[in-house]
Design a protein around this motif. Structure first.
Motif, PDB file in Angstrom:
ATOM      1  N   ASP A   3      12.509   0.498   4.547  1.00 28.24           N
ATOM      2  CA  ASP A   3      11.568  -0.697   4.033  1.00 28.24           C
ATOM      3  C   ASP A   3      10.603   0.068   2.954  1.00 28.24           C
ATOM      4  OD1 ASP A   3      12.766  -2.615   5.197  1.00 28.24           O
ATOM      5  OD2 ASP A   3      11.208  -2.950   6.839  1.00 28.24           O
ATOM      6  N   LEU A   4       9.912   1.231   3.594  1.00 23.36           N
ATOM      7  CA  LEU A   4       8.939   1.729   2.214  1.00 23.36           C
ATOM      8  C   LEU A   4       9.682   2.168   1.112  1.00 23.36           C
ATOM      9  CD1 LEU A   4       6.343   2.847   1.845  1.00 23.36           C
ATOM     10  CD2 LEU A   4       6.754   4.790   2.978  1.00 23.36           C
ATOM     11  N   GLN A   6      12.555   1.015  -0.027  1.00 30.33           N
ATOM     12  CA  GLN A   6      12.740  -0.123  -0.872  1.00 30.33           C
ATOM     13  C   GLN A   6      11.636  -0.776  -1.732  1.00 30.33           C
ATOM     14  OE1 GLN A   6      15.923  -2.308  -0.813  1.00 30.33           O
ATOM     15  NE2 GLN A   6      14.835  -3.008  -2.464  1.00 30.33           N
ATOM     16  N   ALA A   7      10.541  -0.713  -0.996  1.00 25.34           N
ATOM     17  CA  ALA A   7       9.298  -1.157  -1.557  1.00 25.34           C
ATOM     18  C   ALA A   7       8.702  -0.166  -2.713  1.00 25.34           C
ATOM     19  CB  ALA A   7       8.191  -1.317  -0.606  1.00 25.34           C
ATOM     20  N   GLN A 252       1.598  -2.355  -6.159  1.00 22.45           N
ATOM     21  CA  GLN A 252       1.988  -3.858  -5.585  1.00 22.45           C
ATOM     22  C   GLN A 252       3.086  -3.710  -4.787  1.00 22.45           C
ATOM     23  OE1 GLN A 252       2.250  -6.823  -8.244  1.00 22.45           O
ATOM     24  NE2 GLN A 252       0.118  -6.441  -8.797  1.00 22.45           N
ATOM     25  N   GLY A 253       4.235  -2.930  -4.845  1.00 26.23           N
ATOM     26  CA  GLY A 253       5.312  -2.995  -3.998  1.00 26.23           C
ATOM     27  C   GLY A 253       4.723  -2.529  -2.634  1.00 26.23           C
ATOM     28  N   VAL A 254       4.148  -1.477  -2.524  1.00 22.09           N
ATOM     29  CA  VAL A 254       3.670  -0.910  -1.282  1.00 22.09           C
ATOM     30  C   VAL A 254       2.722  -1.829  -0.481  1.00 22.09           C
ATOM     31  CG1 VAL A 254       2.763   0.961   0.119  1.00 22.09           C
ATOM     32  CG2 VAL A 254       4.218   1.508  -1.668  1.00 22.09           C
ATOM     33  N   GLY A 256       2.421  -5.059  -0.958  1.00 19.18           N
ATOM     34  CA  GLY A 256       3.220  -6.076  -0.686  1.00 19.18           C
ATOM     35  C   GLY A 256       3.941  -6.096   0.866  1.00 19.18           C
ATOM     36  N   LEU A 257       4.276  -4.882   0.878  1.00 20.19           N
ATOM     37  CA  LEU A 257       5.024  -4.491   2.422  1.00 20.19           C
ATOM     38  C   LEU A 257       3.783  -4.423   3.431  1.00 20.19           C
ATOM     39  CD1 LEU A 257       7.645  -3.747   3.512  1.00 20.19           C
ATOM     40  CD2 LEU A 257       6.962  -1.328   3.315  1.00 20.19           C
ATOM     41  N   TYR A 258       2.821  -4.077   3.261  1.00 24.07           N
ATOM     42  CA  TYR A 258       1.714  -3.850   4.671  1.00 24.07           C
ATOM     43  C   TYR A 258       0.529  -4.974   4.415  1.00 24.07           C
ATOM     44  CZ  TYR A 258       4.381   0.635   4.962  1.00 24.07           C
ATOM     45  OH  TYR A 258       5.449   1.540   5.316  1.00 24.07           O
ATOM     46  N   SER A 260       0.522  -8.157   2.384  1.00 23.35           N
ATOM     47  CA  SER A 260       1.298  -8.870   1.756  1.00 23.35           C
ATOM     48  C   SER A 260       0.505  -9.716   0.958  1.00 23.35           C
ATOM     49  CB  SER A 260       2.125  -9.698   2.377  1.00 23.35           C
ATOM     50  OG  SER A 260       1.551 -10.621   3.380  1.00 23.35           O
ATOM     51  N   GLY A 261      -0.596 -10.239   1.340  1.00 23.04           N
ATOM     52  CA  GLY A 261      -1.532 -11.268   0.509  1.00 23.04           C
ATOM     53  C   GLY A 261      -2.542 -10.552  -0.459  1.00 23.04           C
ATOM     54  N   THR A 263      -1.740  -8.052  -2.992  1.00 24.34           N
ATOM     55  CA  THR A 263      -1.269  -7.203  -4.146  1.00 24.34           C
ATOM     56  C   THR A 263      -1.943  -6.980  -5.398  1.00 24.34           C
ATOM     57  OG1 THR A 263       0.125  -9.349  -4.605  1.00 24.34           O
ATOM     58  CG2 THR A 263       1.143  -7.395  -3.544  1.00 24.34           C
TER      59      THR A 263
END
Lengths: 286, 433
Positions: A3-4, A6-7, A252-254, A256-258, A260-261, A263
């Motif tokens: 997942d990381l 991908q982010a 923003q990607g990372v 967004g993963l941990y 999410s609100g 970014t």
């Protein structure tokens, strides 16, 4: 872990587009010492230029890149000659008001011409492509956007740093009066900086429509990210802006993963941190 | 110096004063008409604060068209339409006064809600306000209308908090997020009865007023319905990518995902599902994002199998003669389908017309009182509702919601059972085969 990865990948691909958008903005600032608040809206106009090519002539966004780049270069030159040149010697407040006015004007004209209904390119060439490597998925639109943005950013950086005209641009940015004494026409260089910014937004806009919807506010988020990237990278630094754009995308990607609100909050937080710790930005000098 | 007045002449003067007073009184009475109606009223102005620019402009335009169609039908009639006042050419109890829609652009920004109301009331002299669209905007707009004591009716904004503020002048005809969410939970219960796993819910929502309120309602109903929230994923409405957020959702392996998004982020959501090649067993969409015709067209096959809650359904509308006539007229005029938003605003203006007709006046107090007493049966609307009747908090108790699923490129009603066109296709991926 996957997942990381991908982010991170997603963030880097998005960051490449932020980088291209930021390079145009920093170029105008570096040469003319002026902040263009309508920069994100140039990207939006480029998206519509690509949309018109597609809807009227059936041109794929990839084919429309040169057309959008030339169109935006012409728009930028017109803007420079029509409303920027008269305020170049004025106060920064006057310059800010002019570019804010330009922002409103561009959004209004586009909404008048195309209405506020969101548009989207249907079935772009890269639309059906999806690549999965080690469990990390990337779409064709992302690949093309990132690759195109990196090539365009590299080309702009090369032009500014490796050509005689590019060095003349830098000279005007550092000392316009001194450059004039060396026979450099600073007025032309200002116009060239705007034209190059137009080209970068034109390429960015045409690349983005493979993946993003098109509406009169479509450039707003990219405009904000460009500003953060320019401040983060150091005002006027092409490499700094490109680097900061990439960094912002990854953040923003990372985030967004941990978280999410948060970014946008994270992007602005980094910006504030840099302002406090290193006000000249990543690549700027005091 | 002063002339002495004889008793007779004094009596004459008293008589004259009495006569003038009487004439004034008659004049005052006649301004209310023999039947109690304001005789000088020829026009009823309805202010509509809506997002006419900005990201939600297509939704605002759609809502405005719904209001304009209703006003035009009330003013000029529509042959064959059997709805109250539809062919009375104005307000019969108020000199056949005509309706005029006056719009104001909020740009979808909460800070513009109050100024839009100020402009409509103080500059445009509207008698009543019907708007706005986003719950955050409606909140500030309604509070300003409360200060100015002007009746304010919303039909689109669904945040439950709006009718829980104790506002005297605020009314809502449309369903709240509670009603909407209940329809989803009802559907989940039906699935559970069929032994289909439907207990694990993921929430993916904008972190603005509308999104957080909708999530709060979903969490509360999940608790009371013995469902489990396995992922709580808010996102910024200005986000440029939702892939990371959807990864979070996927990792929680939910049975259903509740999505709350406006059109730009709804597009990002579809992009992310395509990139990750992930279609949850069920996607249940709140919010205007999945209603916007532009988004639906651009999302194409990416929407197949996903569900949404609506207060108006084209599928159901085609079974109601009045709704079908209005939908056809809307399509003819605007070359666009009647949507949930335009249908709700249309219904609100028609209800408002009945309130003004009952009030026989444009006096704000009279209209407010008439709204409070309003009782319109469902058959007199174009909506699949039980009717329009406001409770103590001025929330319409008759508002209902149905759930539609995108199947074969069209929306089909799948819940509740009594109006469903077919059963839901579950998991959603089955709809793509």
């Amino acid at each position: 872990m996957q997942d990381l990865l991908q982010a991170l990948t997603n963030g880097a691909f998005l960051g490449a587009v932020f980088a291209l958008a930021a390079v145009g903005l920093t170029l105008v600032f570096g040469v003319t010492n002026m902040l263009n608040f309508a920069h994100g809206d140039f990207i939006m106009v480029a998206m519509y230029a690509g949309f018109v090519c597609w809807s009227l002539a059936g041109l794929d966004p990839l084919v429309a890149i040169p057309i959008a780049a030339i169109t935006l270069a012409l728009v930028a030159i017109l803007v420079y000659a029509g409303i920027i040149r008269p305020v170049l010697g004025s106060t920064q407040l006057a310059q800010m008001v002019v570019t804010f006015g330009l922002l409103t004007f561009l959004r209004g004209v586009i909404q008048f011409a195309f209405t506020a209904t969101p548009r989207r390119i249907e079935d772009p060439i890269v639309g059906s492509i999806r690549v999965v490597v080690g469990g990390v998925a990337v779409t064709g639109a992302q690949l093309v956007s990132a690759a195109g943005a990196l090539v365009a950013t590299g080309a702009l950086a090369w032009f500014v740093h490796r050509t005689e005209t590019g060095r003349a641009l830098q000279a005007v940015g550092e000392d316009a009066a001194g450059a004039s004494l060396m026979g450099i026409n600073s007025g032309r260089m200002y116009g060239l900086a705007w034209a190059l910014a137009g080209v970068s937004t034109g390429v960015a806009g045409a690349l983005l429509i493979n993946n993003f919807g098109i509406d009169p506010l479509a450039g707003a988020s990219f405009g904000i990210m460009s500003f953060i990237a320019v401040a983060l990278g150091g005002f006027g630094s092409v490499f700094g802006a490109a680097l900061a754009g990439l960094l912002l995308g990854v953040v923003q990607g990372v985030v967004g993963l941990y978280l999410s609100g948060y970014t946008l909050t994270a992007a602005l937080g980094i910006y504030l941190l840099v302002l406090v710790v290193r006000p000249q930005g990543l690549r700027g000098s005091r | 110096m002063f002339q002495r007045v004889s008793p007779t002449r004094r009596g004459g003067r008293i008589l004259a004063v009495a006569a003038v007073s009487a004439m004034l009184a008659v004049s005052a009475c006649s301004s209310s008409g023999a039947d109690g109606a304001d005789s000088d009223v020829t026009e009823i102005k309805i202010g509509t604060p809506l997002p006419l620019s900005g990201p939600n402009a297509p939704l605002g335009k759609d809502a405005l068209q719904g209001a304009e169609l209703a006003a035009d039908i009330l003013n000029n009639g529509l042959p064959g339409l059997k709805l109250p006042l539809a062919n009375d050419k104005g307000v019969p109890n108020l000199n056949h006064a005509k309706f005029k829609i006056v719009s104001a652009d909020t740009q979808g920004k909460p800070e513009n809600g109050a100024s839009a109301v100020n402009h409509l009331v103080n500059d445009e002299n509207v008698h009543v306000i019907a708007g706005a669209l986003e719950s955050g905007v409606t909140k500030t707009a309604a509070q300003q209308a409360e200060r100015l004591q002007v009746p304010f009716i919303t039909s689109i904004s669904s945040s439950p908090a709006l009718t829980q503020q104790g506002l005297k002048w605020f009314f809502r005809t449309g369903p709240t997020d509670v009603t909407y969410a209940q329809s989803f939970f009802g559907l989940l219960d039906e699935q559970k009865k069929k032994d289909i796993p439907a207990d694990k819910i993921a929430l993916l929502y904008m972190n603005n007023t509308f999104g957080t309120d909708a999530a709060k309602v979903a969490k509360s109903l999940a608790e009371s319905n013995n469902k489990q929230i396995v992922a709580d994923v808010p996102f910024d409405p200005a986000a440029t990518d939702l892939t990371s957020q959807l990864q979070n959702v996927r990792a929680a392996e939910p049975d259903t995902v509740f999505v709350v998004a406006y059109p730009p982020t709804a597009t990002l959501f579809i992009n992310a599902t395509e990139q990750l090649d992930y279609v949850p067993p069920a996607v249940m969409a709140f919010g205007a994002g999945f209603i916007d015709a532009g988004f639906i067209k651009s999302a194409g096959d990416g929407l197949e199998g996903m569900s949404r809650r609506v207060a108006w359904s084209e599928d159901l509308g085609s079974r109601n003669p009045a709704a079908k006539l209005v939908a056809d007229e809307y399509k003819k005029r605007y070359d666009a389908p009647l949507t949930e938003n335009s249908a709700r605003v249309f219904t609100t203006i028609m209800a408002l017309a009945q309130a003004v007709n009952n009030a026989r006046s444009v006096d704000p107090d009279e209209i407010r009182a008439a709204l409070t007493a309003l009782d319109i049966p469902g058959r007199d609307t174009i909506m699949p509702w039980d009717g329009i009747k406001f409770d103590d908090q001025h929330q319409n108790t008759g508002a209902r919601a149905v759930v539609e699923q995108r199947l074969g490129g069209v929306w089909k009603v799948v819940y509740p059972k009594d109006v469903a066109a077919q059963e839901i296709v579950w998991p959603a991926a089955e709809a793509r085969k």
